[in-house]
Design an enzyme around this catalytic site. Structure first.
Site, PDB file in Angstrom:
ATOM      1  N   CYS A 256     -24.318   9.222 -16.183  1.00  0.00           N
ATOM      2  CA  CYS A 256     -24.011   8.494 -17.425  1.00  0.00           C
ATOM      3  C   CYS A 256     -24.605   9.126 -18.684  1.00  0.00           C
ATOM      4  CB  CYS A 256     -24.485   7.052 -17.291  1.00  0.00           C
ATOM      5  SG  CYS A 256     -23.588   6.156 -16.010  1.00  0.00           S
TER       6      CYS A 256
HETATM    7  N1  LIG Z   1     -23.408   5.473 -11.438  1.00  0.00           N
HETATM    8  C1  LIG Z   1     -23.623   4.639 -12.447  1.00  0.00           C
HETATM    9  O1  LIG Z   1     -24.749   4.198 -12.651  1.00  0.00           O
HETATM   10  C2  LIG Z   1     -22.491   4.202 -13.358  1.00  0.00           C
HETATM   11  C3  LIG Z   1     -22.699   3.112 -14.212  1.00  0.00           C
HETATM   12  C4  LIG Z   1     -21.665   2.679 -15.019  1.00  0.00           C
HETATM   13  C5  LIG Z   1     -20.464   3.359 -15.017  1.00  0.00           C
HETATM   14  N2  LIG Z   1     -20.272   4.445 -14.197  1.00  0.00           N
HETATM   15  C6  LIG Z   1     -18.964   5.098 -14.225  1.00  0.00           C
HETATM   16  O2  LIG Z   1     -18.225   4.679 -13.083  1.00  0.00           O
HETATM   17  C7  LIG Z   1     -17.395   5.737 -12.620  1.00  0.00           C
HETATM   18  C8  LIG Z   1     -17.698   6.032 -11.154  1.00  0.00           C
HETATM   19  O3  LIG Z   1     -19.045   6.508 -11.054  1.00  0.00           O
HETATM   20  P1  LIG Z   1     -19.849   6.500  -9.691  1.00  0.00           P
HETATM   21  O4  LIG Z   1     -21.279   6.745 -10.049  1.00  0.00           O
HETATM   22  O5  LIG Z   1     -19.488   5.296  -8.893  1.00  0.00           O
HETATM   23  O6  LIG Z   1     -19.242   7.790  -8.967  1.00  0.00           O
HETATM   24  P2  LIG Z   1     -19.421   8.214  -7.431  1.00  0.00           P
HETATM   25  O7  LIG Z   1     -19.244   9.691  -7.381  1.00  0.00           O
HETATM   26  O8  LIG Z   1     -20.657   7.596  -6.857  1.00  0.00           O
HETATM   27  O9  LIG Z   1     -18.184   7.512  -6.690  1.00  0.00           O
HETATM   28  C9  LIG Z   1     -16.862   7.806  -6.982  1.00  0.00           C
HETATM   29  C10 LIG Z   1     -16.085   7.882  -5.670  1.00  0.00           C
HETATM   30  O10 LIG Z   1     -14.703   8.063  -5.992  1.00  0.00           O
HETATM   31  C11 LIG Z   1     -14.111   8.836  -4.956  1.00  0.00           C
HETATM   32  N3  LIG Z   1     -12.834   9.374  -5.432  1.00  0.00           N
HETATM   33  C12 LIG Z   1     -12.604  10.309  -6.383  1.00  0.00           C
HETATM   34  N4  LIG Z   1     -11.286  10.474  -6.581  1.00  0.00           N
HETATM   35  C13 LIG Z   1     -10.666   9.611  -5.742  1.00  0.00           C
HETATM   36  C14 LIG Z   1      -9.294   9.302  -5.478  1.00  0.00           C
HETATM   37  N5  LIG Z   1      -8.308   9.889  -6.160  1.00  0.00           N
HETATM   38  N6  LIG Z   1      -9.015   8.392  -4.537  1.00  0.00           N
HETATM   39  C15 LIG Z   1      -9.990   7.772  -3.848  1.00  0.00           C
HETATM   40  N7  LIG Z   1     -11.317   8.013  -4.070  1.00  0.00           N
HETATM   41  C16 LIG Z   1     -11.638   8.912  -5.001  1.00  0.00           C
HETATM   42  C17 LIG Z   1     -15.170   9.870  -4.638  1.00  0.00           C
HETATM   43  O11 LIG Z   1     -15.010  10.416  -3.340  1.00  0.00           O
HETATM   44  C18 LIG Z   1     -16.458   9.043  -4.770  1.00  0.00           C
HETATM   45  O12 LIG Z   1     -16.892   8.527  -3.525  1.00  0.00           O
HETATM   46  C19 LIG Z   1     -17.650   6.902 -13.556  1.00  0.00           C
HETATM   47  O13 LIG Z   1     -16.709   6.895 -14.582  1.00  0.00           O
HETATM   48  C20 LIG Z   1     -19.020   6.603 -14.123  1.00  0.00           C
HETATM   49  O14 LIG Z   1     -19.218   7.181 -15.387  1.00  0.00           O
HETATM   50  C21 LIG Z   1     -21.266   4.858 -13.350  1.00  0.00           C
END
Ligand SMILES: NC(=O)c1ccc[n+]([C@@H]2O[C@H](COP(=O)([O-])OP(=O)(O)OC[C@H]3O[C@@H](n4cnc5c(N)ncnc54)[C@H](O)[C@@H]3O)[C@@H](O)[C@H]2O)c1
Length: 402
Positions: A256
């Site tokens: 983030c």
């Molecule tokens: N991690 C945090 O603290 C946080 C907080 C708020 C917002 N976000 C936002 O949320 C979003 C996700 O972040 P995250 O930390 O959960 O990521 P992450 O990498 O932990 O998880 C994302 C998952 O999506 C899967 N994926 C990717 N493309 C795919 C597809 N086409 N079909 C199915 N699965 C697919 C990946 O394999 C992965 O397991 C991002 O935009 C991030 O900026 C994250």
């Protein structure tokens, strides 16, 4: 409701759990088959989701993890929770969001509500997700956004008690989003357009990025002045209004803070505006591993080639195993490039880049750098590792520190 969540990572998995616990029928889709195998075996890889909680959801029959996109076909709602990283040119990379939108377009067999939770620049829902889904789908879907605010490892603020923003592209999309999210979230705040919600999310993290950079700059100044930055901060924090305390550190990491502000800068750039605070804050935060590396080389003196340094904590955040954009890893690389022998200890990360976490023994090292502090790192564990300890976390007293 029948809900699919695309992406079972830090955002998608906790969301899927909350939805299942609220009684919805949830499909958790992830393209990473190893994650799905773990989930099906009841093994969690997200610290905030306990094994009993995952198993309870699986046992209830309300949660079905899968890597098969076909499984989403009959969902009434599909939530996108996939990564939004930067590409090698450090520009927004929406490939995961586009591929998730394609999956929805190709596999839905009915009209549904598409909700985006991935963080991105204003206009993503309207100009990227909707047209991509529509290119592949013959159904009439609705679109909304509800940016995730999860703070991994935070014991106070969780998905239930953290207020949530939302907005629909249409009134009915907003209404259904409210209906769904109010089943597991206490407070929902509707804003007038998806672009407001998208930009608010980016600004929340930019606010942190800029303030962390400001306090890191104060650290560099106070160090040169020979005054403790922590004492200055405690003193300033005695003002009951108009001040908010941020802590200096080795830099910023994770998905983030180092990434989201660049999405806002990108949106500004598209309008020929330069986001100068964001650029500057990135520069200051990114310089912190260099600042610390230089101080460590000074402490080690001229013969550092025969010295062994231990870095404790290589994830970007306390009590989290996530090493994405971790500044500790930058520090490891910089010290090694300078010729210092560096090993690391992090019982949460355990493996990184074909290396394993080193066990800590009494006085095994010449210098210990406490880069990130997890709960298992007691004072005695840290102090017994070497005679000299350098603390980047502001949690030890009476030792060398930022
Ligand atoms: N991690 C945090 O603290 C946080 C907080 C708020 C917002 N976000 C936002 O949320 C979003 C996700 O972040 P995250 O930390 O959960 O990521 P992450 O990498 O932990 O998880 C994302 C998952 O999506 C899967 N994926 C990717 N493309 C795919 C597809 N086409 N079909 C199915 N699965 C697919 C990946 O394999 C992965 O397991 C991002 O935009 C991030 O900026 C994250």
């Amino acid at each position: 409701l029948k809900v699919s969540v695309i992406g079972q990572g830090y955002v998608g998995l906790p969301l899927a759990m909350s939805l299942a616990e609220a009684g919805h029928e949830v499909i958790g889709l992830d393209s990473d088959s190893s994650k799905i195998s773990n989930l099906l075996a009841g093994k969690t890889y997200i610290e905030d989701i306990s094994t009993p909680r995952l198993n309870e959801c699986l046992k209830s029959g309300k949660y079905s993890p899968t890597d098969s996109p076909k499984a989403i076909a009959n969902s009434e709602v599909v939530v996108i929770a996939v990564p939004t990283p930067l590409n090698s040119a450090r520009e927004p990379d929406l490939n995961f969001v586009k591929s998730a939108s394609e999956v929805i377009g190709q596999h839905m067999k009915r009209d549904c509500l598409v909700i985006n939770e991935s963080t991105s620049f204003p206009g993503t829902l309207r100009n990227v997700i909707k047209p991509t889904v529509e290119k592949f789908s013959k159904y009439t879907h609705e679109y909304a956004i509800s940016p995730e605010r999860v703070d991994p490892g935070n014991k106070t603020w969780n998905m239930k008690n953290t207020p949530r923003l939302f907005a629909g592209l249409t009134k009915s999309a907003g209404n259904l989003t409210q209906e769904l999210y109010s089943t597991f979230c206490d407070k929902l705040i509707e804003v007038s357009s998806p672009e407001v919600a998208e930009t608010a999310k980016l600004f929340e993290n930019t606010f942190r990025q800029v303030n962390i950079a400001l306090v890191n700059e104060l650290e560099i100044i106070s160090n040169a002045l020979g005054i403790s930055v922590y004492e200055i901060l405690d003193a300033a924090n005695s003002k009951p209004y108009g001040f908010m305390k941020f802590k200096p550190g080795l830099g910023v990491g994770g998905h983030c803070i180092p990434v989201d502000p660049t999405y806002l800068a990108y949106a500004a750039n598209e309008k020929n505006i330069r986001a100068e605070f964001i650029d500057l804050a990135n520069r200051v935060n990114n310089s912190m591993p260099d600042v610390v590396c230089e101080r460590i080389l000074n402490i080690l003196g001229s013969n550092f080639a025969d010295k062994k340094v231990l870095i404790m904590g290589i994830s970007y955040k306390a009590n989290i195993s996530d090493v994405r954009e971790s500044p500790s890893i930058e520090l490891i690389k910089k010290l090694r490039a300078a010729g210092v022998e560096v090993v690391w200890n992090d019982d949460l990360v355990r493996e990184w880049s074909s290396e394993s976490s080193t066990s800590i023994g009494a006085n095994k090292f010449d210098l210990t750098i406490l880069a990130m502090r997890h709960d298992y790192m007691t004072d005695s564990l840290i102090y017994e590792s070497s005679k000299v300890v350098f603390d980047c976390t502001g949690t030890l007293s009476g030792t060398l520190s930022l």
